[in-house]
Enzyme design. Structure first.
Site, PDB file in Angstrom:
ATOM      1  N   GLN A  14      12.288 -28.521   5.240  1.00  0.00           N
ATOM      2  CA  GLN A  14      11.087 -29.390   4.828  1.00  0.00           C
ATOM      3  C   GLN A  14      11.441 -30.252   3.707  1.00  0.00           C
ATOM      4  OE1 GLN A  14       7.771 -27.248   3.336  1.00  0.00           O
ATOM      5  NE2 GLN A  14       6.267 -29.056   3.734  1.00  0.00           N
ATOM      6  N   ASP A  36      23.717 -28.099   6.602  1.00  0.00           N
ATOM      7  CA  ASP A  36      22.832 -27.138   7.114  1.00  0.00           C
ATOM      8  C   ASP A  36      23.158 -26.208   8.057  1.00  0.00           C
ATOM      9  OD1 ASP A  36      20.141 -25.733   8.269  1.00  0.00           O
ATOM     10  OD2 ASP A  36      19.284 -27.189   6.781  1.00  0.00           O
ATOM     11  N   ASP A  54      27.581 -22.620   6.527  1.00  0.00           N
ATOM     12  CA  ASP A  54      26.774 -21.555   6.283  1.00  0.00           C
ATOM     13  C   ASP A  54      26.871 -21.034   4.835  1.00  0.00           C
ATOM     14  OD1 ASP A  54      25.450 -19.275   6.324  1.00  0.00           O
ATOM     15  OD2 ASP A  54      26.610 -18.047   8.098  1.00  0.00           O
ATOM     16  N   TYR A 144      10.446 -12.197  -0.737  1.00  0.00           N
ATOM     17  CA  TYR A 144      10.691 -13.773  -1.049  1.00  0.00           C
ATOM     18  C   TYR A 144      10.572 -13.680  -2.798  1.00  0.00           C
ATOM     19  CZ  TYR A 144       9.874 -18.772  -1.262  1.00  0.00           C
ATOM     20  OH  TYR A 144      10.062 -20.230  -1.848  1.00  0.00           O
TER      21      TYR A 144
HETATM   22  P1  NAD Z   1      13.031 -24.832   5.017  1.00  0.00           P
HETATM   23  O1  NAD Z   1      12.778 -23.318   5.510  1.00  0.00           O
HETATM   24  O2  NAD Z   1      12.263 -25.915   5.412  1.00  0.00           O
HETATM   25  O3  NAD Z   1      14.280 -25.188   4.992  1.00  0.00           O
HETATM   26  C1  NAD Z   1      15.445 -24.252   4.532  1.00  0.00           C
HETATM   27  C2  NAD Z   1      16.733 -24.680   5.328  1.00  0.00           C
HETATM   28  O4  NAD Z   1      17.920 -23.878   5.172  1.00  0.00           O
HETATM   29  C3  NAD Z   1      16.750 -24.809   6.853  1.00  0.00           C
HETATM   30  O5  NAD Z   1      16.932 -26.080   7.277  1.00  0.00           O
HETATM   31  C4  NAD Z   1      17.708 -23.806   7.299  1.00  0.00           C
HETATM   32  O6  NAD Z   1      18.180 -24.323   8.845  1.00  0.00           O
HETATM   33  C5  NAD Z   1      18.590 -23.931   6.295  1.00  0.00           C
HETATM   34  N1  NAD Z   1      19.437 -22.503   6.074  1.00  0.00           N
HETATM   35  C6  NAD Z   1      19.110 -21.233   6.444  1.00  0.00           C
HETATM   36  N2  NAD Z   1      20.055 -20.347   6.299  1.00  0.00           N
HETATM   37  C7  NAD Z   1      21.094 -21.112   5.992  1.00  0.00           C
HETATM   38  C8  NAD Z   1      22.343 -20.652   5.697  1.00  0.00           C
HETATM   39  N3  NAD Z   1      22.793 -19.467   5.743  1.00  0.00           N
HETATM   40  N4  NAD Z   1      23.172 -21.710   5.457  1.00  0.00           N
HETATM   41  C9  NAD Z   1      22.823 -23.050   5.342  1.00  0.00           C
HETATM   42  N5  NAD Z   1      21.578 -23.513   5.507  1.00  0.00           N
HETATM   43  C10 NAD Z   1      20.707 -22.429   5.864  1.00  0.00           C
HETATM   44  O7  NAD Z   1      12.681 -24.495   3.421  1.00  0.00           O
HETATM   45  P2  NAD Z   1      12.243 -25.400   2.413  1.00  0.00           P
HETATM   46  O8  NAD Z   1      10.600 -25.430   2.324  1.00  0.00           O
HETATM   47  O9  NAD Z   1      12.682 -26.707   2.540  1.00  0.00           O
HETATM   48  O10 NAD Z   1      12.505 -24.932   0.934  1.00  0.00           O
HETATM   49  C11 NAD Z   1      13.712 -25.085   0.502  1.00  0.00           C
HETATM   50  C12 NAD Z   1      13.744 -24.439  -0.945  1.00  0.00           C
HETATM   51  O11 NAD Z   1      12.470 -24.583  -1.660  1.00  0.00           O
HETATM   52  C13 NAD Z   1      13.759 -22.866  -0.758  1.00  0.00           C
HETATM   53  O12 NAD Z   1      14.631 -22.261  -1.705  1.00  0.00           O
HETATM   54  C14 NAD Z   1      12.409 -22.443  -0.895  1.00  0.00           C
HETATM   55  O13 NAD Z   1      12.222 -21.196  -1.427  1.00  0.00           O
HETATM   56  C15 NAD Z   1      11.981 -23.411  -1.975  1.00  0.00           C
HETATM   57  N6  NAD Z   1      10.527 -23.521  -1.918  1.00  0.00           N
HETATM   58  C16 NAD Z   1       9.816 -24.300  -0.861  1.00  0.00           C
HETATM   59  C17 NAD Z   1       8.367 -24.335  -0.825  1.00  0.00           C
HETATM   60  C18 NAD Z   1       7.647 -25.126  -0.016  1.00  0.00           C
HETATM   61  O14 NAD Z   1       6.400 -25.175  -0.017  1.00  0.00           O
HETATM   62  N7  NAD Z   1       8.319 -25.627   1.028  1.00  0.00           N
HETATM   63  C19 NAD Z   1       7.608 -23.928  -2.097  1.00  0.00           C
HETATM   64  C20 NAD Z   1       8.428 -23.066  -3.179  1.00  0.00           C
HETATM   65  C21 NAD Z   1       9.769 -22.931  -3.169  1.00  0.00           C
HETATM   66  C1  AKB Z   2       5.694 -20.001   0.851  1.00  0.00           C
HETATM   67  O1  AKB Z   2       4.376 -20.111   1.242  1.00  0.00           O
HETATM   68  O2  AKB Z   2       6.384 -19.211   1.043  1.00  0.00           O
HETATM   69  C2  AKB Z   2       6.194 -21.488   0.223  1.00  0.00           C
HETATM   70  C3  AKB Z   2       6.120 -21.163  -1.143  1.00  0.00           C
HETATM   71  C4  AKB Z   2       4.964 -21.206  -2.105  1.00  0.00           C
HETATM   72  O3  AKB Z   2       7.342 -20.737  -2.119  1.00  0.00           O
HETATM   73  N1  AKB Z   2       5.536 -22.430   0.388  1.00  0.00           N
END
Ligand code: NAD
Ligand code: AKB
Length: 319
Positions: A14, A36, A54, A144
């Site tokens: 995302q 990815d 990975d 998490y």
């Molecule tokens: P997401 O799940 O959409 O994307 C994560 C990506 O990592 C995916 O494309 C997945 O295929 C890839 N991935 C998983 N395992 C892997 C591996 N072993 N090697 C390489 N790639 C791998 O997550 P996101 O929402 O884009 O979040 C990104 C970061 O931001 C995360 O650390 C998440 O905790 C943090 N975050 C996100 C949000 C949110 O609302 N989206 C909020 C707070 C924090």
């Molecule tokens: C989740 O809901 O897990 C994420 C975050 C707030 O880290 N969007």
């Protein structure tokens, strides 16, 4: 600007898709390598280099960092809150070992900077609900949240002990229309928009009065770039910065949508994610990010709703 070569890990997710595209605009397409575990996201195809990687395979990661002359890593690969509760061991393993692999390689190869996001999920039921401060009681109840809190201290450790310039933000729930969210508790606030357009109704998995800290993706991308561009001397927080965008409930986002789609109907049937949402703060105090690197959000709920619906109408996505 010094010549940078950036590796984005988790680029098909995302945040990864939009952050990769934004970084390519600034540093040049060839200087931002997307990677990815899963296939390259459609929106990234043809926009710059992509490698299948990975993050758990430290040797291969190390090879890529050397082969591509990487100077900065943005680590986005993680398992989020809701999916994490279904497989706690896997979430802990990926979220911790992935980070440690990156920190170790960054130290060994003397990389310029590392970016790794934390989350408002570090906070727990004993943290203040309103305007939750940077430093407060932090007792997360999800795997998490535990992994993010531990990760924050690893970042701080690598900075204090090895001088690694690692920076981090505690993102709120992020809302976007370009790529789908990956299994979080705040994902409802993304799904609701596409369902409002397609079905004129949405069944929410949280109670109607559940307030959570949220942010529109353009603000999150800008915050990330602003933090990474700030002079190192300004960075007083080496765990992770609180940042704030907005705070709303399912009832309020539905009311915002109804201003443009009056027939839209919200119903709420809470599931296991309600307990997670109830453990988080409702709003965040980001005074330290504002002071250190000038953070200020641009989007409120109605401005975000207008932009989300306008863009989803132009090109409905996989969301
Ligand atoms: P997401 O799940 O959409 O994307 C994560 C990506 O990592 C995916 O494309 C997945 O295929 C890839 N991935 C998983 N395992 C892997 C591996 N072993 N090697 C390489 N790639 C791998 O997550 P996101 O929402 O884009 O979040 C990104 C970061 O931001 C995360 O650390 C998440 O905790 C943090 N975050 C996100 C949000 C949110 O609302 N989206 C909020 C707070 C924090
Ligand atoms: C989740 O809901 O897990 C994420 C975050 C707030 O880290 N969007």
């Amino acid at each position: 600007m010094a010549k940078e070569k950036i590796l984005v890990i988790g680029a098909s997710g995302q945040i990864g898709v939009e952050l990769t595209l934004a970084l390519r605009k600034i540093y040049g397409a060839a200087n931002v390598v997307a990677s990815d575990l899963r296939e390259e996201n459609e929106l990234l195809k043809g926009s710059g280099p992509y490698v299948s990687l990975d993050v758990m395979n430290k040797e291969m990661l190390h090879v890529q960092v050397i082969r591509q002359n990487i100077t900065q890593i943005y680590l986005l690969a993680a398992i989020l809150s809701a999916t994490g509760e279904k497989n706690p061991n896997l979430a802990w393993h990926l979220n911790m070992q992935g980070l440690l692999n990156v920190l170790d390689i960054a130290r060994e190869e003397k990389l310029q900077k590392v970016y790794w996001p934390s989350s408002i999920a570090v906070f727990g039921p004993t943290s203040p609900k309103q305007l939750c401060p940077q430093q407060t009681i932090i007792e997360p109840i999800t795997v998490y949240g535990i992994s993010k809190y531990a990760g924050e201290f690893w970042c701080n450790y690598y900075h204090q002990r090895y001088g690694l310039d690692v920076r981090s933000i505690r993102y709120p729930g992020l809302i976007s229309y370009k790529s789908a969210p990956g299994g979080g508790t705040t994902d409802y606030a993304v799904e609701i928009y596409s369902e409002a357009l397609a079905e004129k109704k949405y069944k929410c998995f949280l109670r109607e009065n559940t307030y959570l800290p949220m942010m529109y993706m353009p603000d999150a991308i800008r915050a990330t770039m602003e933090l990474m561009d700030a002079p190192a001397d300004n960075i007083s927080v080496r765990t992770s910065y609180n940042i704030s965008g907005m705070s709303f409930s399912p009832t309020e986002i539905a009311a915002s949508i109804q201003k443009l789609i009056p027939e839209f109907k919200l119903s709420c049937v809470p599931d296991y994610r309600q307990k997670i949402a109830d453990s988080w703060p409702q709003s965040i105090d980001d005074a330290i990010a504002a002071k250190d690197w000038g953070w200020k959000p641009a989007y409120d709920l109605d401005r975000m709703t207008n932009d989300m619906l306008e863009n989803l109408m132009k090109a409905p996505k996989e969301i």
